[in-house]
Design an enzyme around this catalytic site. Structure first.
Site, PDB file in Angstrom:
ATOM      1  N   TYR A  61       0.846  -1.188   0.000  1.00  0.00           N
ATOM      2  CA  TYR A  61       0.000   0.000   0.000  1.00  0.00           C
ATOM      3  C   TYR A  61       0.881   1.237   0.000  1.00  0.00           C
ATOM      4  CZ  TYR A  61      -4.003  -2.975   1.389  1.00  0.00           C
ATOM      5  OH  TYR A  61      -4.986  -3.932   1.449  1.00  0.00           O
ATOM      6  N   SER A  62       0.748   2.040  -1.039  1.00  0.00           N
ATOM      7  CA  SER A  62       1.572   3.246  -1.211  1.00  0.00           C
ATOM      8  C   SER A  62       3.060   2.935  -1.096  1.00  0.00           C
ATOM      9  CB  SER A  62       1.173   4.344  -0.211  1.00  0.00           C
ATOM     10  OG  SER A  62      -0.089   4.881  -0.552  1.00  0.00           O
TER      11      SER A  62
END
Length: 348
Positions: A61-62
C-alpha cells in the site's frame, strides 16, 4: 462491538477492522485516499473508541508508506492492537521483487516489521497466488516465521478454492502452520465468493475477513439509477470490482436504500450489517477518506437487520447457480452440509 474467533484459532478479533489502503496516497493509491499520520491517529482513535482491535494493512500500500504511517500512529500502544499485513505483490522492479518465494517473503517481512516499528505481526496474509513458487517452499517459510515469533497467525487472500485447498493440504502433509484467515472480496455487489471460498472457509476452519465490503463505494447509496455523483464516473468504468450487471446492481441498491430508510440508518451501514450476518464472516474491513465516512461505517454494528431484510437482500443480489451448483441443487440437496448450505441456502 462484538468479537469473534478468527477461524479455528484462539484469537478474537473485532467484527469491524480498520483498513489502511487510504494511508499515504502514493502512486495509484492516491485515487483511494491520502491520509497522513495525524489523520491516521484520528481514525485509529475513532476505531479504538468504537471497540476495534484489528488494523489491516499491506506492504505494497503506497509502496510501504501505509505501514510507515500506521507504525507512527500506533507508537506507544502497539500491544493494544492486532496488526495484519500482507506479502506477495511487487515491491520493486527486480525479478525477485514479488511472489511467495522464501527469498521474497523473508525480505518483505523484515521490511514490514521495520516500517511498522514492531517485532511481530499478529496475522500475515499471502496477498495473492504465486503459481511459480512450490507451495512447499511458501508454506515452510511461513511456518518458520510463526515458529520464530515474528508472525503469530497466518492468512491467505485472493486464492481460488482449489489453490487454497492445495496449500492447506501441503501444510497438513508436512505439519506446517495452517492459514486461519481468508481475506476475500465479498459484497452485495458481487457474491462470487459464495461459489467456493465461503464453503471452503467454513469446511476448513478459516475465518473470513472481507475487503471492499462497500464495493469501492458503489453500495453507499451515492450511485442510483436517477443520480450520479459529481465526479461523473460511470459504473462501467469500474474495474475493482468490475460491474457486470448494471441493472442488477441498481436493483440491489434500491433495496439497500429502502431497508436503510426503515432502520434510520445509512445504505453503507445496511451493506456492512448484511455481511456481518453471513455464515463464516469474522471481520469486515472498513476504511475511509474522511472521518465522517469512517464514523458512519463504525455505526454498522448497531444495525439489527431482520430475517426479512436479509432475505430481500439475498434475493435481489443472488448470483446465478453455475455448474455444478445447479446440478447439485436439483439432485442431491437432501444431503447438503453446513458449508453447502452457506452457498445454496434454501434450494432455489
Amino acid at each position: 462491538m462484538r468479537y469473534r474467533k478468527l477461524g479455528r484459532s484462539g484469537l478474537r478479533v473485532s467484527e469491524l477492522a480498520l483498513g489502511t489502503m487510504t494511508f499515504g496516497g502514493k502512486d495509484v493509491f492516491g485515487n483511494v485516499g491520502a491520509t497522513d499520520v495525524a489523520g491516521a491517529k484520528r481514525q485509529i482513535d475513532m476505531s479504538v473508541d468504537a471497540g476495534v482491535n484489528l488494523i489491516d494493512t499491506a506492504n505494497m500500500y503506497s509502496g510501504g508508506a501505509a505501514e510507515e504511517i500506521l507504525g507512527q500512529a500506533i507508537a506507544g500502544r502497539r500491544d493494544q492492537l492486532l496488526i495484519s499485513s500482507k506479502v506477495r505483490l511487487p515491491m520493486g522492479d527486480g525479478p525477485n521483487e514479488e511472489g511467495l518465494s522464501r527469498h521474497h517473503i523473508l525480505r518483505q517481512v523484515e521490511g514490514s516489521l521495520r516500517r511498522l516499528g514492531t517485532d511481530y505481526l499478529d496475522v500475515y496474509h499471502v496477498h495473492q497466488w504465486d503459481g511459480l513458487t512450490p507451495l512447499e517452499e511458501t508454506m515452510q517459510t511461513l511456518d518458520t516465521l510463526v515458529r520464530s515469533g515474528k508472525v503469530r497467525y497466518l492468512g491467505v487472500s485472493n486464492y481460488t478454492g482449489w489453490q487454497l485447498m492445495k496449500a492447506l493440504a501441503v501444510a497438513d502433509l508436512h505439519g506446517y502452520e495452517r492459514f486461519v484467515s481468508n481475506q476475500i472480496y465479498y459484497s452485495l455487489e458481487s457474491r462470487d465468493a459464495e461459489y467456493e471460498l465461503v464453503p471452503v472457509s467454513l469446511d476448513q476452519g478459516l475465518g473470513i475477513m472481507v475487503w471492499s465490503p462497500l464495493a469501492g463505494g458503489l453500495l453507499t447509496g451515492k450511485y442510483r439509477r436517477d443520480q450520479q455523483p459529481g465526479d461523473g464516473r460511470h459504473l462501467t468504468e469500474w474495474s475493482e470490482p468490475p460491474v457486470r450487471d448494471e441493472d442488477k446492481l441498481y436493483d440491489t441498491i434500491d433495496v439497500i436504500v429502502d431497508i436503510a430508510s426503515v432502520h434510520g440508518s445509512s445504505p453503507a451501514q445496511v451493506s456492512l450489517a448484511y455481511l456481518l450476518a453471513k455464515p463464516g464472516v469474522t471481520a469486515v474491513i472498513v476504511g475511509a477518506r474522511r472521518d465522517e465516512q469512517l464514523a458512519d461505517n463504525l455505526g454498522a454494528v448497531n444495525v439489527a437487520l431482520t430475517q426479512e431484510d436479509i432475505d430481500r437482500l439475498d434475493k435481489v443480489s443472488a448470483p446465478d447457480l453455475i455448474y455444478p451448483h445447479w446440478h447439485q441443487s436439483l439432485l442431491v440437496s437432501s444431503r447438503f452440509s453446513e458449508p453447502d448450505l452457506a452457498w445454496h441456502g434454501p434450494v432455489r
